[in-house]
Design an enzyme around this catalytic site. Structure first.
Site, short mmCIF file in Angstrom:
data_model
loop_
_atom_site.label_atom_id
_atom_site.label_comp_id
_atom_site.label_asym_id
_atom_site.label_seq_id
_atom_site.Cartn_x
_atom_site.Cartn_y
_atom_site.Cartn_z
N ASN A 79 -26.49 24.71 -3.69
CA ASN A 79 -27.41 23.84 -4.44
C ASN A 79 -28.27 24.75 -5.30
OD1 ASN A 79 -29.31 22.07 -5.38
ND2 ASN A 79 -30.30 21.72 -3.38
N TRP A 80 -27.97 24.76 -6.60
CA TRP A 80 -28.68 25.70 -7.49
C TRP A 80 -30.10 25.24 -7.80
CZ3 TRP A 80 -25.11 27.89 -11.94
CH2 TRP A 80 -24.06 28.61 -11.36
N LYS A 81 -30.42 24.01 -7.50
CA LYS A 81 -31.76 23.46 -7.80
C LYS A 81 -32.10 23.69 -9.28
CE LYS A 81 -33.05 24.27 -3.03
NZ LYS A 81 -34.12 24.29 -2.06
N HIS A 138 -31.74 14.46 -1.28
CA HIS A 138 -32.28 15.78 -0.90
C HIS A 138 -33.78 15.64 -0.61
CE1 HIS A 138 -33.58 19.94 -1.15
NE2 HIS A 138 -32.33 20.27 -0.91
N GLU A 198 -36.22 17.40 -1.34
CA GLU A 198 -37.11 17.66 -2.49
C GLU A 198 -37.19 16.43 -3.39
OE1 GLU A 198 -35.36 21.39 -3.71
OE2 GLU A 198 -36.16 22.30 -1.89
N GLU A 224 -30.39 18.47 6.96
CA GLU A 224 -31.29 19.49 6.41
C GLU A 224 -32.68 19.27 6.96
OE1 GLU A 224 -29.82 21.50 2.67
OE2 GLU A 224 -30.95 19.76 2.02
N GLY A 256 -35.85 26.62 2.61
CA GLY A 256 -36.51 27.52 1.66
C GLY A 256 -37.55 28.46 2.25
N SER A 258 -32.18 27.36 5.02
CA SER A 258 -32.26 28.81 5.22
C SER A 258 -31.01 29.41 5.86
CB SER A 258 -33.50 29.17 6.05
OG SER A 258 -34.67 28.76 5.36
#
Ligand code: PEP
Length: 264
Positions: free
Chosen positions: A9-11, A95, A97, A172, A178, A217
């Site tokens: 996941n490159w975000k 997700h 975020e 997740e 992160g 992570s």
């Protein structure tokens, strides 16, 4: 047997120049790994580049979200059908975020999930509890409600179609994303088994084949422990997905574990 699956996941990262280097390095490093599956979910603006540089490789690509609408006056939204036009295969949905930054409810995530499935793309449906929920001892309940939103909150035909596109669930835990503090292998295994049992209540056969991947992570140092767990079918990788070296080390571990499982 469920093949291991590693998804980056490159975000909100990348540039045309940096991506080209990363795509090319990944293509070179992963090309001989044939026992597991690999993909990257890039920002929308780079889907075209992913299509150009990853076609005919063993790395698939996709996006990090999709609108809950198909078309219309929804300024800045991107639909699942638009994502599909770039030969994408995957879309991350729900997700944490997105859930936090956009206040996205389970119901809204489920509607996005339905659009992805209807566009014949594979949703990577993210679930997981926050630190407060973990500390309050309600992790299982939170995850159950997130799963129920797609198993019971949508028309039956959507879940049937989701099975056909091999939907993936990503566990997740938000407290592990992160910050370098991954869940332990046993914590991950326990929640993955819980999720599989929830799916089994709806469809016992599908519960055996659905891939439930872990995110939070994951690094080359902890990947073997996590990916060796019987119900952990892969990894959703954030930070380490931006390094060809670290991402390919995780892919290599997944590939080796799939190879071992094949030979049993
Ligand atoms: C993620 O955001 O999906 C994720 C797993 O990030 P990280 O690997 O950086 O924890």
């Amino acid at each position: 047997m469920r093949r291991k699956f590693v998804l980056g996941n490159w975000k909100l990262n990348g540039s045309l120049q940096e991506n080209e280097r990363l795509f090319n390095a990944l293509v070179t490093r992963l090309k001989s790994l044939r026992a597991a599956d690999f993909a990257v979910c890039v920002p929308f603006t780079y889907l075209f580049q992913a299509q150009a540089l990853l076609s005919s490789t063993n790395i698939a690509w996709g996006a990090q979200n999709a609108s809950q609408f198909e078309s219309g006056a929804y300024t800045s939204s991107i639909s699942a059908k638009m994502i599909a036009e770039f030969d994408s295969k995957f879309v991350i949905i729900g997700h944490s975020e997105r859930r936090t930054l956009s206040n996205e409810s389970n119901q809204k995530a489920a509607r996005r999930f339905a659009r992805v499935v209807n566009a014949h793309l594979t949703p990577i449906y993210c679930v997981g509890e926050t630190l407060e929920e973990l500390e309050a001892g309600i992790s299982a309940n939170v995850v159950k409600n997130q799963i129920l939103a797609i198993t019971h909150g949508l028309d039956d035909d959507i879940f049937a179609s989701a099975k056909k596109v091999n939907m993936v669930i990503a566990y997740e835990p938000v407290w592990a994303i992160g910050n370098g503090q991954a869940a332990t292998s046993n914590q991950a295994q326990a929640m993955h088994l819980f999720i599989r049992n929830l799916i089994a209540k709806v469809d016992p056969g599908f519960a055996k084949t659905i891939r439930i991947i872990y995110g939070g992570s994951m690094t080359p140092a902890n990947a073997f422990g996590l990916l060796s767990m019987p119900d952990v079918d892969g990894g959703l990788i954030g930070r380490c997905a931006l390094s060809a070296n670290e991402f390919s080390q995780i892919c290599d571990i997944a590939n080796q574990l799939s190879l071992c499982a094949e030979s049993v």
